[in-house]
Scaffold this motif. Structure first.
Motif, PDB file in Angstrom:
ATOM      1  N   ASP A  96      82.179  41.708   7.790  1.00  0.00           N
ATOM      2  CA  ASP A  96      81.756  41.619   9.182  1.00  0.00           C
ATOM      3  C   ASP A  96      80.295  42.030   9.328  1.00  0.00           C
ATOM      4  N   ILE A  97      79.873  42.949   8.486  1.00  0.00           N
ATOM      5  CA  ILE A  97      78.498  43.453   8.493  1.00  0.00           C
ATOM      6  C   ILE A  97      77.987  43.394   7.056  1.00  0.00           C
ATOM      7  N   VAL A  98      76.768  42.883   6.875  1.00  0.00           N
ATOM      8  CA  VAL A  98      76.168  42.792   5.548  1.00  0.00           C
ATOM      9  C   VAL A  98      74.901  43.638   5.528  1.00  0.00           C
ATOM     10  N   ILE A  99      74.836  44.529   4.538  1.00  0.00           N
ATOM     11  CA  ILE A  99      73.711  45.441   4.338  1.00  0.00           C
ATOM     12  C   ILE A  99      73.184  45.174   2.937  1.00  0.00           C
ATOM     13  N   SER A 100      71.887  45.378   2.726  1.00  0.00           N
ATOM     14  CA  SER A 100      71.340  45.056   1.415  1.00  0.00           C
ATOM     15  C   SER A 100      70.183  45.957   1.022  1.00  0.00           C
ATOM     16  N   SER A 101      70.038  46.098  -0.280  1.00  0.00           N
ATOM     17  CA  SER A 101      68.799  46.606  -0.861  1.00  0.00           C
ATOM     18  C   SER A 101      67.706  45.618  -0.463  1.00  0.00           C
ATOM     19  N   ASP A 102      66.481  46.086  -0.423  1.00  0.00           N
ATOM     20  CA  ASP A 102      65.379  45.194  -0.063  1.00  0.00           C
ATOM     21  C   ASP A 102      64.735  44.516  -1.268  1.00  0.00           C
ATOM     22  N   LEU A 103      65.288  44.703  -2.466  1.00  0.00           N
ATOM     23  CA  LEU A 103      64.715  44.058  -3.647  1.00  0.00           C
ATOM     24  C   LEU A 103      65.081  42.573  -3.678  1.00  0.00           C
ATOM     25  N   PRO A 104      64.173  41.725  -4.180  1.00  0.00           N
ATOM     26  CA  PRO A 104      64.402  40.272  -4.167  1.00  0.00           C
ATOM     27  C   PRO A 104      65.716  39.829  -4.802  1.00  0.00           C
ATOM     28  N   ARG A 105      66.152  40.467  -5.887  1.00  0.00           N
ATOM     29  CA  ARG A 105      67.395  40.024  -6.528  1.00  0.00           C
ATOM     30  C   ARG A 105      68.619  40.245  -5.647  1.00  0.00           C
ATOM     31  N   ALA A 106      68.579  41.259  -4.803  1.00  0.00           N
ATOM     32  CA  ALA A 106      69.674  41.489  -3.859  1.00  0.00           C
ATOM     33  C   ALA A 106      69.599  40.484  -2.707  1.00  0.00           C
ATOM     34  N   CYS A 142      74.877  34.503   3.170  1.00  0.00           N
ATOM     35  CA  CYS A 142      74.907  35.664   4.064  1.00  0.00           C
ATOM     36  C   CYS A 142      73.502  36.071   4.489  1.00  0.00           C
ATOM     37  N   THR A 143      73.414  36.581   5.689  1.00  0.00           N
ATOM     38  CA  THR A 143      72.175  37.150   6.195  1.00  0.00           C
ATOM     39  C   THR A 143      72.428  38.624   6.473  1.00  0.00           C
ATOM     40  N   PRO A 144      71.625  39.511   5.873  1.00  0.00           N
ATOM     41  CA  PRO A 144      71.885  40.940   6.108  1.00  0.00           C
ATOM     42  C   PRO A 144      71.521  41.373   7.520  1.00  0.00           C
ATOM     43  N   ALA A 145      72.343  42.251   8.072  1.00  0.00           N
ATOM     44  CA  ALA A 145      72.040  42.865   9.366  1.00  0.00           C
ATOM     45  C   ALA A 145      70.929  43.888   9.184  1.00  0.00           C
ATOM     46  N   HIS A 146      70.833  44.424   7.971  1.00  0.00           N
ATOM     47  CA  HIS A 146      69.844  45.469   7.702  1.00  0.00           C
ATOM     48  C   HIS A 146      69.537  45.489   6.205  1.00  0.00           C
ATOM     49  N   THR A 147      68.270  45.629   5.863  1.00  0.00           N
ATOM     50  CA  THR A 147      67.867  45.845   4.474  1.00  0.00           C
ATOM     51  C   THR A 147      67.139  47.171   4.403  1.00  0.00           C
ATOM     52  N   ASP A 148      67.273  47.848   3.266  1.00  0.00           N
ATOM     53  CA  ASP A 148      66.682  49.177   3.171  1.00  0.00           C
ATOM     54  C   ASP A 148      66.443  49.542   1.715  1.00  0.00           C
ATOM     55  N   ALA A 149      65.328  50.191   1.459  1.00  0.00           N
ATOM     56  CA  ALA A 149      65.022  50.700   0.120  1.00  0.00           C
ATOM     57  C   ALA A 149      66.004  51.796  -0.291  1.00  0.00           C
ATOM     58  N   LEU A 150      66.710  52.363   0.659  1.00  0.00           N
ATOM     59  CA  LEU A 150      67.710  53.386   0.371  1.00  0.00           C
ATOM     60  C   LEU A 150      68.725  52.892  -0.648  1.00  0.00           C
ATOM     61  N   TYR A 151      69.014  51.593  -0.645  1.00  0.00           N
ATOM     62  CA  TYR A 151      70.040  51.021  -1.509  1.00  0.00           C
ATOM     63  C   TYR A 151      69.470  50.460  -2.819  1.00  0.00           C
ATOM     64  N   ARG A 152      68.192  50.646  -3.069  1.00  0.00           N
ATOM     65  CA  ARG A 152      67.563  50.153  -4.301  1.00  0.00           C
ATOM     66  C   ARG A 152      68.154  50.827  -5.530  1.00  0.00           C
ATOM     67  N   GLU A 153      67.993  50.155  -6.659  1.00  0.00           N
ATOM     68  CA  GLU A 153      68.433  50.718  -7.934  1.00  0.00           C
ATOM     69  C   GLU A 153      67.615  51.953  -8.271  1.00  0.00           C
ATOM     70  N   ALA A 154      68.234  52.898  -8.958  1.00  0.00           N
ATOM     71  CA  ALA A 154      67.520  54.061  -9.480  1.00  0.00           C
ATOM     72  C   ALA A 154      66.544  53.551 -10.543  1.00  0.00           C
ATOM     73  N   GLU A 155      65.304  53.957 -10.432  1.00  0.00           N
ATOM     74  CA  GLU A 155      64.272  53.470 -11.351  1.00  0.00           C
ATOM     75  C   GLU A 155      64.500  53.983 -12.769  1.00  0.00           C
ATOM     76  N   LEU A 156      63.952  53.227 -13.706  1.00  0.00           N
ATOM     77  CA  LEU A 156      64.000  53.633 -15.109  1.00  0.00           C
ATOM     78  C   LEU A 156      62.720  54.367 -15.481  1.00  0.00           C
ATOM     79  N   PRO A 157      62.841  55.504 -16.164  1.00  0.00           N
ATOM     80  CA  PRO A 157      61.639  56.137 -16.697  1.00  0.00           C
ATOM     81  C   PRO A 157      61.188  55.342 -17.924  1.00  0.00           C
ATOM     82  N   VAL A 158      59.906  55.332 -18.171  1.00  0.00           N
ATOM     83  CA  VAL A 158      59.389  54.679 -19.378  1.00  0.00           C
ATOM     84  C   VAL A 158      58.787  55.755 -20.259  1.00  0.00           C
ATOM     85  N   CYS A 159      59.317  55.859 -21.456  1.00  0.00           N
ATOM     86  CA  CYS A 159      58.825  56.836 -22.427  1.00  0.00           C
ATOM     87  C   CYS A 159      58.082  56.084 -23.519  1.00  0.00           C
TER      88      CYS A 159
END
Length: 181
Positions: A48-58, A67-84
């Motif tokens: 009934d309600i669609v929410i999404s990460s704001d990243l292009p793949r989502a 589907c069209t999201p009712a709301h997009t937010d960086a809150l739902y983005r993937e946890a970043e990877l550290p680069v060593c």
């Protein structure tokens, strides 16, 4: 639901130093022609309600589902990877990503969000989803990412929500959670 397969070229072996560029390309990628399976399309029609990460793949995954999201937010983005930087060793990007994720889970976050911070963000995301579902008594679909979806699921379970369908780890996989009330 986890997004579809990102449309990035198969990379040859890279050094750890080169992974920053690969991660950036991954984060900017949409899903190209990745086709959602029937079960994903069925789940999307029940939302009934669609929410999404704001990243292009989502976002492109939602377009593939119609589907069209009712709301997009960086809150739902993937946890970043550290680069060593680990010398001149060259591995596939997926091997590096797995290695970096294990290091991140062990507490080595470097200059990206720590596991503790990601869990706090996931708790906030879970509360947002609970509020949406409770306020309208409707089905909410979140189009997100692998690790963050699992962290959000853990936060929902800790708040008494029931897991009806355990999510897989593959693209387009989804979990289903029900309110305890």
């Amino acid at each position: 639901m986890r997004h579809g397969r990102p449309d990035i070229p198969d990379a040859q072996r890279l050094s750890a130093r080169d992974m920053r560029g690969w991660i950036t390309a991954y984060d900017l990628a949409d899903t190209g022609s990745s086709t959602p399976p029937a079960i994903s399309r069925q789940l999307a029609t029940q939302a009934d309600i669609v929410i999404s990460s704001d990243l292009p793949r989502a976002m492109s995954s939602l377009r593939a589902l119609g589907c069209t999201p009712a709301h997009t937010d960086a809150l739902y983005r993937e946890a970043e990877l550290p680069v060593c930087h680990l010398g001149a060793v060259k591995l596939s990007p997926l091997t590096w990503a797995g290695l970096f994720r294990v290091l991140w889970l062990c507490g080595m976050s470097g200059d990206v969000e720590s596991l503790r911070a990601a869990k706090a963000r996931a708790a906030q995301a879970a509360q947002n989803l609970i509020n949406l579902a409770s306020a309208s008594d409707e089905n909410v679909l979140l189009m997100g990412h692998g690790i963050m979806n699992r962290l959000i699921a853990s936060a929902l379970l800790s708040k008494g929500w029931r897991e009806i369908l355990k999510p897989g780890k593959s693209y387009w996989s989804a979990g289903i959670y029900r309110s305890p009330t």
